[in-house]
Design an enzyme around this catalytic site. Structure first.
Site, short mmCIF file in Angstrom:
data_model
loop_
_atom_site.label_atom_id
_atom_site.label_comp_id
_atom_site.label_asym_id
_atom_site.label_seq_id
_atom_site.Cartn_x
_atom_site.Cartn_y
_atom_site.Cartn_z
N GLY A 112 -24.29 50.98 -87.31
CA GLY A 112 -23.55 51.96 -86.50
C GLY A 112 -24.42 52.94 -85.74
N LYS A 113 -25.69 52.64 -85.59
CA LYS A 113 -26.63 53.56 -84.93
C LYS A 113 -26.19 53.90 -83.51
CE LYS A 113 -30.04 50.71 -85.33
NZ LYS A 113 -29.19 49.65 -85.95
N SER A 114 -25.95 52.88 -82.70
CA SER A 114 -25.59 53.11 -81.30
C SER A 114 -24.25 53.81 -81.18
CB SER A 114 -25.55 51.77 -80.54
OG SER A 114 -26.83 51.18 -80.49
N ASP A 137 -31.81 48.38 -77.62
CA ASP A 137 -31.53 47.22 -76.76
C ASP A 137 -31.71 47.58 -75.29
OD1 ASP A 137 -31.03 45.66 -78.92
OD2 ASP A 137 -28.88 45.44 -78.59
N ARG A 154 -43.18 44.95 -82.28
CA ARG A 154 -42.24 45.97 -82.76
C ARG A 154 -42.93 47.33 -82.87
NH1 ARG A 154 -38.09 43.67 -87.40
NH2 ARG A 154 -36.57 42.86 -85.91
N ILE A 180 -33.46 50.12 -84.68
CA ILE A 180 -33.68 49.73 -86.07
C ILE A 180 -34.95 50.37 -86.62
CG2 ILE A 180 -34.13 47.80 -87.65
CD1 ILE A 180 -32.42 46.04 -85.80
N SER A 181 -36.04 50.26 -85.88
CA SER A 181 -37.35 50.81 -86.29
C SER A 181 -37.57 50.60 -87.79
CB SER A 181 -37.46 52.29 -85.93
OG SER A 181 -36.31 53.02 -86.28
#
Length: 278
Positions: A112-114, A137, A154, A180-181
């Site tokens: 649910g980050k975005s 993204d 990454r 994500i990192s």
């Protein structure tokens, strides 16, 4: 004496040296070499540039193969000096009536980050605060389009985003980075770019099973089928933060886990730390 050839670091330049006729001798170096006539004057004038380039007899240069001659020049960083602006960060923050910072939202794909980043940006906008969101993204569509999902790429992906986020914070903007990192060391490296307290790490603490059940992009299904390699949470690790500023934990409750409420939790932290004040 043979003629001399100087290998230019950038072929598409024009060159004029004293003693060679001034501007009348300005011409593009189409093949990357400047040719000097075999005269005593030319030999003397080459001392002007001898400290930064290498000289070789033309007979020793393979022009057909465009041989590269290594110039003995100092590292670029040795010649870079920080140029101070007449407008400082505090001036910009006073103008915006807020303090710049980076809100770094990290978690598994599907956590649910975005969604929270969008809700946070909207809630702050409604309060008259200026934000900008760097979505993982979205950034890969432009700035980081040349990077893969290998470990080293990454790391570079995170480094670039961290540097851009730092610039936004310096402007006085509340920058929301949502990606994500997965590696702790990369997030810590971004934290180190900013002054103490200006990096707000937000951890989306959502179980893998929940993220996989959501699977909004169908990526978990592809990873389970072996069609995506190195997918975080499946065959590549995610290192949860150890000392983050905000934890948004999934409880299963629709109210406390709503994007708007999670955004409000972050805003409460920003208010307590004075980031929403001029």
């Amino acid at each position: 004496m043979e003629g001399l050839a100087i290998r230019a670091s950038r072929p598409s330049i024009f060159c004029s040296l004293p003693g060679l006729g001034g501007d009348s001798q300005r011409r593009p170096l189409s093949d990357g070499f400047l040719r000097l006539p075999a005269s005593s004057n030319a030999a003397v004038n080459t001392n002007l540039v001898a400290s930064s380039v290498s000289f070789h007899p033309i007979s020793a240069v393979n022009l057909s193969a465009q041989a590269s001659l290594t110039a003995d020049v100092p590292a670029l960083s040795d010649n870079i000096v920080w140029h101070e602006s007449s407008i400082c960060r505090c001036d910009r923050q006073q103008l915006l009536q807020q303090k710049g910072c980076v809100i770094w939202i990290t978690g598994l794909s599907g956590s649910g980050k975005s969604t929270v980043a969008c809700a946070l940006s909207k809630a702050l906008f409604e309060r008259g605060k200026l934000t900008y969101t760097l979505d993982g993204d979205n950034v890969r569509h432009g700035l980081n389009r040349d990077l893969t999902f290998k470990a080293e790429d990454r790391t570079e992906n995170i480094r670039r985003i961290g540097e851009v986020a730092k610039l936004f914070a310096d402007v006085g903007v509340i920058c929301i980075a949502s990606l994500i990192s997965p590696y702790r060391r990369d997030r810590d490296a971004c934290r180190s770019l900013l002054p103490e307290g200006d990096f707000v790490e937000v951890y989306m603490d959502v179980p893998l099973s929940v993220c996989e059940s959501r699977d909004p992009k169908g990526l978990y299904k592809l990873a389970r089928a072996g069609k995506i390699k190195g997918f975080t949470g499946i065959d590549d690790p995610y290192e949860a933060p150890l000392n983050c500023e905000v934890v948004l934990k999934h409880t299963g409750d629709d109210v406390s886990c709503s994007p708007r409420q999670m955004a409000e939790n972050i805003i409460s932290y920003l208010q307590d730390k004075g980031y929403l004040d001029g």
